[in-house]
Scaffold this active site. Structure first.
Site, PDB file in Angstrom:
ATOM      1  N   CYS A 105       0.842  -1.206   0.000  1.00 61.44           N
ATOM      2  CA  CYS A 105       0.000   0.000   0.000  1.00 61.44           C
ATOM      3  C   CYS A 105       0.874   1.252   0.000  1.00 61.44           C
ATOM      4  CB  CYS A 105      -0.933  -0.053   1.208  1.00 61.44           C
ATOM      5  SG  CYS A 105      -1.531   1.535   1.780  1.00 61.44           S
ATOM      6  N   CYS A 446     -24.329   3.741 -13.201  1.00 65.70           N
ATOM      7  CA  CYS A 446     -25.198   2.817 -12.481  1.00 65.70           C
ATOM      8  C   CYS A 446     -25.470   1.579 -13.326  1.00 65.70           C
ATOM      9  CB  CYS A 446     -26.458   3.513 -11.984  1.00 65.70           C
ATOM     10  SG  CYS A 446     -27.927   3.212 -12.933  1.00 65.70           S
ATOM     11  N   CYS A 449     -29.203   0.821 -14.656  1.00 64.89           N
ATOM     12  CA  CYS A 449     -29.879   1.903 -15.375  1.00 64.89           C
ATOM     13  C   CYS A 449     -30.326   1.476 -16.774  1.00 64.89           C
ATOM     14  CB  CYS A 449     -28.991   3.140 -15.465  1.00 64.89           C
ATOM     15  SG  CYS A 449     -29.030   4.161 -13.967  1.00 64.89           S
TER      16      CYS A 449
END
Ligand SMILES: *[C@@H]1O[C@H](CO)[C@@H](O)[C@H](O)[C@H]1NC(C)=O
Length: 534
Positions: A105, A446, A449
């Protein structure tokens, strides 16, 4: 008039992004997989570390370690935790500051040397806090057992009970915060020489001058020192020492003043000595006239409780040019609002804000502001000049600016079965349209959608020819309107012809037949109502 309220979600987006990027919050979930292969004993990396005899007075005398020394010893004073040690370690030590990291990380990698340096400085200062780290990727179960669930995470344990880290992320800020929360919130400076030495290394601090280090005023001062997260409090009982640290004005005891590294250097507190008032004073005054945002201070900027904030985004060179005139403007609005300058090329810092204005790809400088009282955002649409910025600020204070709502350019809806609505045409095509409207609210990202979109297309075909029913769609990622408050996508709204202020939400989970039936039913009810009236 519409109420000019944005959904708090829209405005808080940058907060969330910034906090995710920069605070001690969770950065990425630890995977469940665990390799508990070899059970190592808890290893104290620093074999010289002395235990016990670590008690620190409530106020410690100021000391510094030389930087090179600090760095060479730094890695050795952090305790490395692994599989079975952590719980015991946090329970057996009064204070443990734990860093959960992962080797892969990047933000952990940035934080680790600073953390190590902080550990060393704290040790040098005789702090009784133990700094420890755990590779939460390798020892994920052990890490989870001490509440470390992402990278990097910083937690302070006091007698085994954790609190989240709320300080800054430079080594100095880690030291400062840790001392504040572990019983050494104030530095006592006892000689003019120490004061001068302190000044060589620090330009931001708060000074308290007291007759005696006791009594209610002093108590409130210490309480504020503990509660605050980032300003070093210094105490002295000597007017001579105080004068070195705060060389302007006449200092009468008890005195409290803030020193910063900028024009408007010295600000003295003239309120009543209560910790709340002291903290309020710091909040209003601790930021420089103009804060240049960095990865390190962004969380701090964002957590500011200043309700009015003005942001200038520009390329580095321009930013430097803006700084002076901005400081002049900031002086005029001091303690009314906060000024922040952001390098527009720093995507992590700039984009979360600019995307609120659909300006994330802007090459030109941008000036915006936020009013967190009303959750409104504003864009300076005239040229960026000192005079225009100042006018913009005046408008912000007086509440006369027009809030900004995103809108795409107005599309050509000629012959369209389904009208495309944008922010600017929402009034005309939806609210002021005499017909019933079925509005599909979607976003490009989305997933479901598309299905809803197909349903709407079929419905539009099915109901074609009815002139009191219009189908429309709006992309909510690039268009906003104060009356359009949608949190989930897709959303299907039915605006009845006779009452546009109360749209009905149609379930996007319904199948096509049910949707058609529902719309028919609503239209029928309307017809019946109209007949009744006649
Ligand atoms: C931790 O526990 C010890 C022993 O009970 C107590 O003296 C000390 O004040 C505690 N420290 C904190 C920070 O609660």
């Amino acid at each position: 008039m519409y109420n000019h309220k944005l959904s708090s979600r829209t405005l808080l987006l940058p907060a969330i992004l910034l906090l995710l990027l920069t605070s001690a919050a969770v950065f990425s979930e630890i995977e469940d997989a665990d390799d508990l292969g070899d059970i190592d004993e808890l290893i104290a990396i620093d074999d010289e570390q002395e235990n016990g005899a670590n008690s620190e007075p409530a106020t410690a005398n100021f000391e510094t370690g030389k930087k090179s020394e600090v760095l060479s010893r730094a890695q050795r004073v952090v305790l490395e935790l692994n599989t079975d040690g952590p719980k015991r370690t946090i329970e057996e030590n009064e204070y443990v500051l734990v860093l959960g990291y992962a080797p892969w990380c990047g933000r952990s990698a940035e934080l680790m040397p600073r953390f190590a340096e902080a550990a060393n400085v704290l040790k040098g200062l005789g702090s009784r806090v133990l700094l420890a780290k755990i590779d939460g990727d390798r020892y994920s179960k052990a890490a989870a057992s001490i509440e470390i669930k992402g990278f990097p995470t910083l937690l302070l344990f006091a007698n085994g009970t954790s609190r989240p880290y709320t300080g800054g992320f430079s080594s100095e800020e880690i030291v400062l915060w840790t001392r504040k929360k572990t019983g050494a919130p104030v530095i006592g400076i006892r000689s003019v020489a120490d004061a001068n030495e302190y000044l060589k290394q620090h330009s931001t601090y708060a000074v308290g001058l007291f007759d005696k280090f006791e009594g209610p005023d002093y108590g409130e001062f210490v309480k504020a020192a503990v509660a605050d997260n980032e300003v070093q409090f210094i105490e002295t009982s000597s007017a001579e020492i105080a004068k070195v640290l705060y060389p302007v004005g006449t200092l009468t005891k008890p005195f409290f003043g803030l020193v910063k590294s900028e024009p408007e250097h010295y600000t003295s507190f003239d309120g009543h000595f209560s910790s709340d008032e002291i903290l309020h004073f710091l909040e209003n005054n601790k930021f420089p006239l103009v804060t240049v945002m960095t990865e390190l201070n962004s969380a701090k900027v964002y957590s500011s409780t200043n309700k009015l904030q003005v942001y200038v985004f520009a390329e580095d060179d321009d930013l430097q040019k803006f700084l002076k005139p901005l400081q002049e403007i900031a002086k005029k609005f001091k303690s009314q609002m906060m000024f922040v300058a952001v390098d527009i090329k720093e995507d992590n810092l700039a984009k979360p804000f600019l995307s609120l204005f659909s300006l994330e790809d802007s090459e030109d400088s941008v000036v915006v502001s936020f009013d967190y009282n009303s959750n409104s955002k504003y864009l300076l649409e005239s040229d960026i000049t000192s005079r225009n910025i100042e006018e913009f600020c005046t408008g912000l204070v007086q509440g006369t600016l027009k809030p900004y709502f995103k809108s795409q350019t107005i599309p050509d809806n000629k012959n369209a079965n389904i009208l495309t609505v944008v922010g600017k045409t929402f009034d005309e095509l939806v609210l002021n349209n005499p017909a019933n409207i079925v509005l599909e609210v979607h976003t490009p990202w989305c997933i479901t959608c598309e299905t809803t979109s197909k349903h709407v297309q079929k419905l539009a075909k099915h109901f074609k020819g009815l002139d009191n029913l219009v189908f429309a769609r709006i992309d909510a990622s690039t268009n906003e309107h104060p009356k359009l408050q949608v949190e989930d996508y897709p959303t299907l709204l039915f605006y009845p012809a006779n009452d546009k202020s109360n749209p009905t939400t149609l379930s996007t989970k319904s199948n096509l037949k049910d949707l058609a039936a529902l719309i028919n039913k609503i239209l029928k009810t309307q017809e019946d109502a109209t007949k009744d009236e006649l």
